[in-house]
Design an enzyme around this catalytic site. Structure first.
Site, PDB file in Angstrom:
ATOM      1  N   ALA A   8     -45.880  78.232   6.219  1.00 47.36           N
ATOM      2  CA  ALA A   8     -45.826  78.357   4.757  1.00 47.36           C
ATOM      3  C   ALA A   8     -44.923  77.246   4.240  1.00 47.36           C
ATOM      4  O   ALA A   8     -44.134  76.665   4.984  1.00 47.36           O
ATOM      5  CB  ALA A   8     -45.247  79.711   4.384  1.00 47.36           C
ATOM      6  N   GLY A  56     -47.188  80.434   9.457  1.00 47.25           N
ATOM      7  CA  GLY A  56     -48.481  80.650   8.796  1.00 47.25           C
ATOM      8  C   GLY A  56     -49.577  79.818   9.430  1.00 47.25           C
ATOM      9  O   GLY A  56     -50.761  80.123   9.299  1.00 47.25           O
ATOM     10  N   GLU A  71     -50.762  81.882  12.207  1.00 49.20           N
ATOM     11  CA  GLU A  71     -51.452  83.029  11.593  1.00 49.20           C
ATOM     12  C   GLU A  71     -52.836  82.633  11.090  1.00 49.20           C
ATOM     13  O   GLU A  71     -53.807  83.373  11.238  1.00 49.20           O
ATOM     14  CB  GLU A  71     -50.602  83.607  10.461  1.00 49.20           C
ATOM     15  CG  GLU A  71     -49.341  84.279  10.988  1.00 49.20           C
ATOM     16  CD  GLU A  71     -48.406  84.699   9.879  1.00 49.20           C
ATOM     17  OE1 GLU A  71     -47.971  83.825   9.104  1.00 49.20           O
ATOM     18  OE2 GLU A  71     -48.097  85.885   9.779  1.00 49.20           O
ATOM     19  N   GLU A 103     -40.416  82.041  12.400  1.00 49.20           N
ATOM     20  CA  GLU A 103     -39.879  82.574  11.146  1.00 49.20           C
ATOM     21  C   GLU A 103     -38.455  83.132  11.283  1.00 49.20           C
ATOM     22  O   GLU A 103     -37.650  83.030  10.371  1.00 49.20           O
ATOM     23  CB  GLU A 103     -40.790  83.655  10.584  1.00 49.20           C
ATOM     24  CG  GLU A 103     -42.097  83.170  10.016  1.00 49.20           C
ATOM     25  CD  GLU A 103     -43.206  83.037  11.053  1.00 49.20           C
ATOM     26  OE1 GLU A 103     -42.899  82.982  12.267  1.00 49.20           O
ATOM     27  OE2 GLU A 103     -44.368  82.974  10.648  1.00 49.20           O
TER      28      GLU A 103
HETATM   29  N1  T1G Z   1     -42.277  73.822   4.448  1.00 51.34           N
HETATM   30  C1  T1G Z   1     -41.803  72.820   3.662  1.00 51.34           C
HETATM   31  N2  T1G Z   1     -41.333  71.633   4.137  1.00 51.34           N
HETATM   32  C2  T1G Z   1     -41.341  71.480   5.472  1.00 51.34           C
HETATM   33  C3  T1G Z   1     -41.802  72.476   6.357  1.00 51.34           C
HETATM   34  C4  T1G Z   1     -42.285  73.695   5.788  1.00 51.34           C
HETATM   35  N3  T1G Z   1     -42.770  74.677   6.546  1.00 51.34           N
HETATM   36  N4  T1G Z   1     -41.650  72.007   7.631  1.00 51.34           N
HETATM   37  C5  T1G Z   1     -41.137  70.771   7.525  1.00 51.34           C
HETATM   38  N5  T1G Z   1     -40.950  70.456   6.244  1.00 51.34           N
HETATM   39  C6  T1G Z   1     -40.432  69.173   5.715  1.00 51.34           C
HETATM   40  C7  T1G Z   1     -39.023  68.885   6.208  1.00 51.34           C
HETATM   41  O1  T1G Z   1     -38.075  69.491   5.348  1.00 51.34           O
HETATM   42  C8  T1G Z   1     -38.995  67.364   6.121  1.00 51.34           C
HETATM   43  O2  T1G Z   1     -38.837  67.037   4.745  1.00 51.34           O
HETATM   44  C9  T1G Z   1     -40.417  66.969   6.511  1.00 51.34           C
HETATM   45  O3  T1G Z   1     -41.233  68.126   6.263  1.00 51.34           O
HETATM   46  C10 T1G Z   1     -40.534  66.583   7.967  1.00 51.34           C
HETATM   47  O4  T1G Z   1     -39.995  67.685   8.712  1.00 51.34           O
HETATM   48  C11 T1G Z   1     -46.257  82.635   6.044  1.00 51.34           C
HETATM   49  C12 T1G Z   1     -43.525  83.133   6.330  1.00 51.34           C
HETATM   50  C13 T1G Z   1     -42.968  71.199  11.961  1.00 51.34           C
HETATM   51  C14 T1G Z   1     -41.532  70.943  14.006  1.00 51.34           C
HETATM   52  O5  T1G Z   1     -40.471  77.291  10.268  1.00 51.34           O
HETATM   53  O6  T1G Z   1     -40.049  73.229  12.514  1.00 51.34           O
HETATM   54  O7  T1G Z   1     -44.885  80.241   7.790  1.00 51.34           O
HETATM   55  O8  T1G Z   1     -36.631  65.811   4.944  1.00 51.34           O
HETATM   56  O9  T1G Z   1     -38.111  66.337   9.671  1.00 51.34           O
HETATM   57  O10 T1G Z   1     -38.962  66.617  13.136  1.00 51.34           O
HETATM   58  O11 T1G Z   1     -45.854  84.153   7.776  1.00 51.34           O
HETATM   59  O12 T1G Z   1     -40.570  70.446  10.460  1.00 51.34           O
HETATM   60  O13 T1G Z   1     -38.794  64.549   4.946  1.00 51.34           O
HETATM   61  O14 T1G Z   1     -38.011  65.701   2.858  1.00 51.34           O
HETATM   62  O15 T1G Z   1     -38.634  68.669  10.522  1.00 51.34           O
HETATM   63  O16 T1G Z   1     -41.480  66.124  12.978  1.00 51.34           O
HETATM   64  C15 T1G Z   1     -42.640  78.737   9.407  1.00 51.34           C
HETATM   65  C16 T1G Z   1     -40.533  74.444  10.067  1.00 51.34           C
HETATM   66  C17 T1G Z   1     -42.456  78.782   7.930  1.00 51.34           C
HETATM   67  C18 T1G Z   1     -41.678  75.263  10.668  1.00 51.34           C
HETATM   68  C19 T1G Z   1     -41.835  69.030  12.422  1.00 51.34           C
HETATM   69  N6  T1G Z   1     -42.675  77.369   9.879  1.00 51.34           N
HETATM   70  N7  T1G Z   1     -40.698  73.028  10.353  1.00 51.34           N
HETATM   71  O17 T1G Z   1     -40.601  68.472  12.824  1.00 51.34           O
HETATM   72  O18 T1G Z   1     -40.230  66.746  10.977  1.00 51.34           O
HETATM   73  S1  T1G Z   1     -42.393  80.457   7.318  1.00 51.34           S
HETATM   74  C20 T1G Z   1     -41.538  76.720  10.248  1.00 51.34           C
HETATM   75  C21 T1G Z   1     -40.388  72.526  11.583  1.00 51.34           C
HETATM   76  C22 T1G Z   1     -43.993  81.010   7.544  1.00 51.34           C
HETATM   77  C23 T1G Z   1     -45.689  82.796   7.413  1.00 51.34           C
HETATM   78  C24 T1G Z   1     -44.229  82.484   7.472  1.00 51.34           C
HETATM   79  C25 T1G Z   1     -40.510  71.037  11.731  1.00 51.34           C
HETATM   80  C26 T1G Z   1     -41.731  70.580  12.545  1.00 51.34           C
HETATM   81  P1  T1G Z   1     -38.023  65.692   4.338  1.00 51.34           P
HETATM   82  P2  T1G Z   1     -39.127  67.386   9.994  1.00 51.34           P
HETATM   83  P3  T1G Z   1     -40.306  66.919  12.556  1.00 51.34           P
END
Ligand code: T1G
Length: 704
Positions: free
Chosen positions: A63, A106, A109, A129
């Site tokens: 998400a 997500g 999912e 999450e």
């Molecule tokens: N939403 C918004 N921005 C995100 C994002 C996300 N999910 N993931 C990364 N970014 C932004 C990050 O802030 C950075 O921004 C840029 O993308 C590059 O990220 C509905 C409720 C995927 C392993 O927890 O683990 O889904 O600094 O530097 O090192 O049930 O990003 O460039 O402005 O980390 O290559 C669950 C979180 C969400 C994954 C990539 N998902 N992200 O790593 O790049 S909750 C997560 C990561 C959810 C559902 C539930 C990592 C990555 P900026 P980065 P990276």
């Protein structure tokens, strides 16, 4: 569809491509585009099957985390993703989801709402999450146990660690690993299954039947231990348990209840703050992204002790050839033997292959001379924490290093400008303060001297990322950010044992608050002799008449340096397991008596407030002086370098959650009790309280 979700057709297979850089998050427009695409495929007679795939580097990484803040603040309503994913599962034509990069949250999912999943060999799948204080909120806790089994689903949802393609295949989470072109392979697979009955994940209940109550009980016990103090991991397990007892629809309702409970928790706000904070600290307002940087192709480290050896390993781990110099053969041999045994332990744990260890060792050149240092792109000094020694080393490397070579000191608190003053190129001098053990701890404080060039700062911030560190920029002062604020924190712990608390009570109170270990246990780990040496370096600055801790020097005079000497604040057995030491208790009582301190019973609450608010008050000073760019830089420093619980966000974020007015009131009480020299409220803290602002709300407007 929408510009975020493209619909194309390869003959009889519809291809739905999510294109929402950088990580294909399920931002507004993406779920809607997915639903519309499935609808369009259903209405096209020649389409027999559908492939969903991500454009760019990855499948859907979850998400859009930025949306949660808007929902919690009431700016936006909470829109569940579940109906959109269920519309994929209800497709009358088979849907194959092609995963590359990371299918997280997500994203997984979405993949599980498809009928089949294929995966690139290097891809990962996970429900991280809980690292945001959340749980899967779009059916993940209901579909994952149906595909991967209850035990694995509980582990993945409670601890948030991803799994690799091979394991996903073995579990039955994905149906095939596609070597070569993923889209081509997915289309071919779609044609294979086009005429088969459609397998809806929600109807696949066979793996739920192996649910063993002991499995979830064990997962809960693990979660309580490894995710101490956090609610989300337990909520995730509760949601998985609902899958084993309720229908899919009812289970999803329970999941939604748990998700909402977590979404509005302080734990989640803190963890999301920390997630973005780790990325914010890499952005330096006055050093734009396009600043020129130096290529670091060859490194050199001076000193093969605990720190020098760990720093050397960081470069080898990143594939950068590195020389490591000592002054005596036995010290060099000891250093290399520590490096080898560190790698060997990692190999034993299965986290590194023997070949990987050999490759890393081959990148390290141990030596007793400066041979080759004139080819290094960065030289990092990691010698004894003594200004005279450091100046000697810098005057030598200032003569030897090539033009454009970065001259870095690993000093943990000494004046980087004074060190730079012995070279003719202060613009190339910078602090790179690694944290012990340097090959493990992710924090790197990059210390900007008065003359340090922007290119050098930009290079070191980027080098931090290459070394898998979280680099935080600090200005020059005694202790920079971390050790500057840990000073008052430890001072209060030392005072508290003089005033009546036991060593064990102080340690336990902060451990129960969520710290990785208590302050006196941390003293014993880092070595009381280290802080003793630093105190000697700075003794001349001690303000006369200001109360100083009595006991640490007494312990050092008795050569009780902590774990390394088997005795410090506590006693340690051969496995470094601590136990109370009656001799220390007697020593403390005696010191209190001689100092005329009347011992008293002290509450755990006071212990936590005295130690943590000391951090906060000093942190506010650090902000005011511009040593840290933002409050989040202080928080990230403390999360990654000092074991502050991430689910409390960091000392400054935590103070915001307590309420700065309440924190200030307690600090003013402490000032009454212990005097303004120790407890004068930071002016910035008072200004924020007067203006009703928070540390987080300050942003980069430091010290305003
Ligand atoms: N939403 C918004 N921005 C995100 C994002 C996300 N999910 N993931 C990364 N970014 C932004 C990050 O802030 C950075 O921004 C840029 O993308 C590059 O990220 C509905 C409720 C995927 C392993 O927890 O683990 O889904 O600094 O530097 O090192 O049930 O990003 O460039 O402005 O980390 O290559 C669950 C979180 C969400 C994954 C990539 N998902 N992200 O790593 O790049 S909750 C997560 C990561 C959810 C559902 C539930 C990592 C990555 P900026 P980065 P990276």
């Amino acid at each position: 569809m929408s510009e975020l979700v493209k619909f194309t057709r390869e003959d009889d297979v519809a291809v739905v491509t999510i294109d929402n850089p950088p990580v294909n998050a399920l931002s507004p427009g993406v779920p809607e585009g997915l639903k519309a695409s499935i609808q369009a495929a259903a209405e096209e007679p020649q389409v027999r099957a559908v492939v969903i795939i991500g454009a760019g580097q990855t499948f859907i990484a979850g998400a859009d985390i930025r949306e949660f803040g808007k929902i919690v603040s009431g700016e936006k309503p909470r829109l569940s993703l579940l109906p959109y994913l269920n519309s994929i599962e209800d497709s009358p034509k088979p849907v194959v989801v092609a995963i590359h990069g990371t299918a997280f949250g997500g994203g997984l999912e979405t993949a599980m709402s498809g009928h089949y999943r294929v995966m690139a060999p290097s891809a990962q799948a996970g429900q991280p999450e809980v690292k945001l204080g959340l749980i899967p909120g779009a059916g993940g806790t209901q579909r994952l146990p149906r595909l991967a089994g209850v035990s694995k689903a509980a582990e993945m949802c409670a601890f948030g660690e991803p799994i690799k393609a091979q394991e996903a295949l073995a579990l039955g989470l994905v149906d095939r690993i596609i070597e070569g072109d993923l889209l081509e392979g997915a289309i071919a697979f779609a044609r294979e299954v086009a005429d088969r009955p459609i397998p809806k994940t929600r109807d696949r209940n066979d793996k739920l039947r192996d649910a063993n109550p002991a499995t979830l009980a064990q997962a809960r016990e693990q979660a309580r231990k490894l995710k101490r103090g956090q609610r989300a991991p337990l909520a995730a397990i509760d949601a998985i348990e609902a899958a084993t007892k309720l229908s899919f629809e009812e289970g999803c309702k329970r999941e939604a209840e748990f998700f909402n409970e977590c979404l509005f928790s302080t734990e989640s706000k803190a963890l999301i703050y920390a997630f973005f904070g780790e990325r914010t600290v890499s952005k330096i307002p006055d050093i734009p992204k396009e600043t020129k940087t130096y290529d670091i192709r060859r490194a050199a480290v001076i000193g093969a002790g605990t720190m020098g050896g760990g720093i050397t390993m960081n470069f080898a781990n990143a594939g950068i050839p590195v020389m490591v110099k000592e002054t005596a053969q036995d010290a060099l041999d000891r250093g290399m033997s520590n490096i080898r045994s560190n790698y060997a332990r990692t190999v034993e744990k299965g986290r590194l292959s023997q070949a990987g260890m050999d490759q890393r060792l081959a990148l390290i050149t141990p030596q007793l001379s400066y041979n080759g240092f004139d080819e290094a792109d960065i030289v990092i000094e990691a010698v004894f924490e003594n200004m005279a020694v450091k100046k000697q080393v810098f005057s030598e490397i200032g003569q030897i290093a090539k033009r454009g070579c970065i001259l870095a000191s690993n000093t943990s608190s000494l004046d980087i400008d004074e060190i730079a003053s012995v070279t003719r190129r202060p613009e190339m001098v910078v602090g790179t303060h690694f944290f012990s053990p340097a090959n493990v701890m992710r924090l790197l404080e990059v210390v900007r001297g008065k003359a340090t060039a922007n290119e050098v700062i930009a290079t070191c911030m980027g080098l931090g990322k290459k070394l898998n560190k979280v680099a935080v920029l600090a200005r020059n002062c005694r202790g920079f950010i971390g050790n500057r604020i840990v000073g008052p924190y430890l001072r209060e712990a030392h005072f508290l044992v003089e005033e009546g608390a036991s060593v064990e009570q102080v340690n336990q109170a902060l451990y129960d608050f969520g710290m990785a270990m208590g302050p006196l246990a941390m003293d014993d780990l880092t070595g009381l002799d280290v802080s003793w040496a630093i105190r000697q370096e700075f003794k001349r600055f001690d303000k006369p008449g200001v109360r100083q801790p009595l006991v640490p020097d007494l312990l050092c005079e008795l050569r009780r340096f902590g774990q390394k000497s088997g005795r410090g604040w506590s006693k340690y057995d051969e496995n470094r397991k601590p136990s109370p030491d009656p001799e220390v208790a007697a020593l403390i009582e005696n010191a209190s008596r001689e100092a005329g301190i009347e011992r008293r019973a002290i509450s755990n609450e006071e212990i936590v407030e005295r130690c943590v608010y000391a951090l906060v008050n000093e942190g506010a000073q650090v902000l005011e002086e511009g040593i840290a760019l933002r409050a989040v830089d202080i928080d990230i420093t403390y999360l990654y370098g000092y074991g502050f619980p991430a689910w409390r966000g960091g000392p400054m974020f935590y103070a915001d959650t307590v309420g700065l007015k309440n924190v200030l009131a307690r600090i003013e009480e402490f000032e009454q009790q212990h005097g303004p020299e120790l407890w004068h409220p930071a002016p910035l803290l008072k200004r924020l309280v007067d203006s009703g602002r928070t540390f987080e709300g300050m942003g980069a407007a430091q010290g305003k």
